[in-house]
Design an enzyme around this catalytic site. Structure first.
Site: not given
Length: 295
Positions: A10, A87-88, A112, A198, A247
């Site tokens: 992102q 991340s993503l 998500r 996170h 995560q």
């Protein structure tokens, strides 16, 4: 001489993303149209035309970046020795490695994004960039700010040496930013994000995705995938599932991931997806490597 493929997260989105590929590449266009059909939303219009305010909403940002990255990856002749995603981007990396089917990953990424946006509304928090400080010093500042305010703030993204993103309760993040400025960091500023990603404030998203991730069909990948949660490689489906879930509540160890890939023989790093953020992070983390990308 191994090649590592990297996939962005992102923050890499922009209005118009993927339109040139859609217009010029049949395979890319097929995947975009398929995604529209699967999700039953006009993701294509959000990507190509915006408005920016809509594209910036986490529930749309995440599937848009995933779609751009995976669609592009499937149009190039790639043979990765290892993969990782920020991340993503870990979901894009899993599809690229053959561990997870495109359709399955797309549905989970959409959910998500929606759950993370809702978690941000349910547990208001924020994130801030802290630049020009050692990791350990930032960790100490977060602990001190959390103690002073009585609320959580942690180092959430270890992006490259001297560049961290912290995450947590708004008051605690602002206190940490103030402490970092007092101690001479080059830059500390709160970021325009919709939640404390996170960190433990994402617990509702964790709870909402747990069953779906446990049921996700994961194959043994064709190459090791380096996890954000551990910064270590794995090819074990159960470990992959566990890492994806953990995560959500834990830091993205990107600096450590790049260093471990390099230690394991990666000499070429190729970013696939919108923007060039990860190429920049590689440049600031490793000195003797080749860097390229497909946008």
């Amino acid at each position: 001489m191994s090649t590592a493929y990297l996939f962005p997260g992102q923050g890499s989105q922009s209005v118009g993303m993927g339109k040139d590929h859609y217009d010029s590449n049949t395979r890319f266009a097929e995947l975009v149209d398929l995604a529209n059909e699967i999700l039953d939303i006009d993701l294509k219009s959000i990507m190509f035309e915006g408005p920016e305010e809509t594209l910036k909403q986490t529930e749309f940002t995440q599937p848009a970046i995933f779609l751009h990255s995976v669609g592009l990856y499937k149009t190039i002749d790639a043979a990765p020795d290892m993969v990782a995603g920020h991340s993503l981007g870990e979901f894009s990396a899993l599809v690229a490695s053959g561990a997870v089917a495109f359709e399955d990953a797309l549905n989970i990424v959409r959910k998500r994004g929606r759950l993370m946006q809702q978690a941000g509304e349910q547990n208001p928090g924020t994130m801030a960039a802290v630049i020009g400080m050692e990791d350990e010093v930032v960790e100490e500042i977060c602990a001190e700010a959390a103690d002073q305010v009585g609320k959580e703030v942690i180092a959430a993204n270890y992006n490259c040496p001297g560049q961290l993103v912290i995450s947590g309760d708004l008051e605690a993040v602002e206190q940490a930013v103030s402490l970092a400025k007092d101690r001479g960091c080059r830059l500390a500023k709160v970021l325009p994000v919709s939640g404390a990603f996170h960190s433990s404030l994402m617990q509702p998203a964790y709870d909402g995705l747990k069953q779906e991730l446990e049921e996700l069909e994961v194959q043994k990948p064709e190459c090791p995938i380096y996890s954000n949660y551990t910064a270590q490689p794995t090819t074990e489906p159960e470990q992959i599932r566990s890492n994806l879930l953990n995560q959500l509540l834990n830091p993205v160890r990107w600096t450590q991931t790049l260093q471990n890939m390099h230690d394991d023989g990666a000499k070429t790093f190729i970013e696939v997806g919108p923007g060039k953020v990860l190429q920049g992070l590689v440049k600031r983390t490793l000195s003797d490597v080749e860097i390229d990308g497909y946008q």
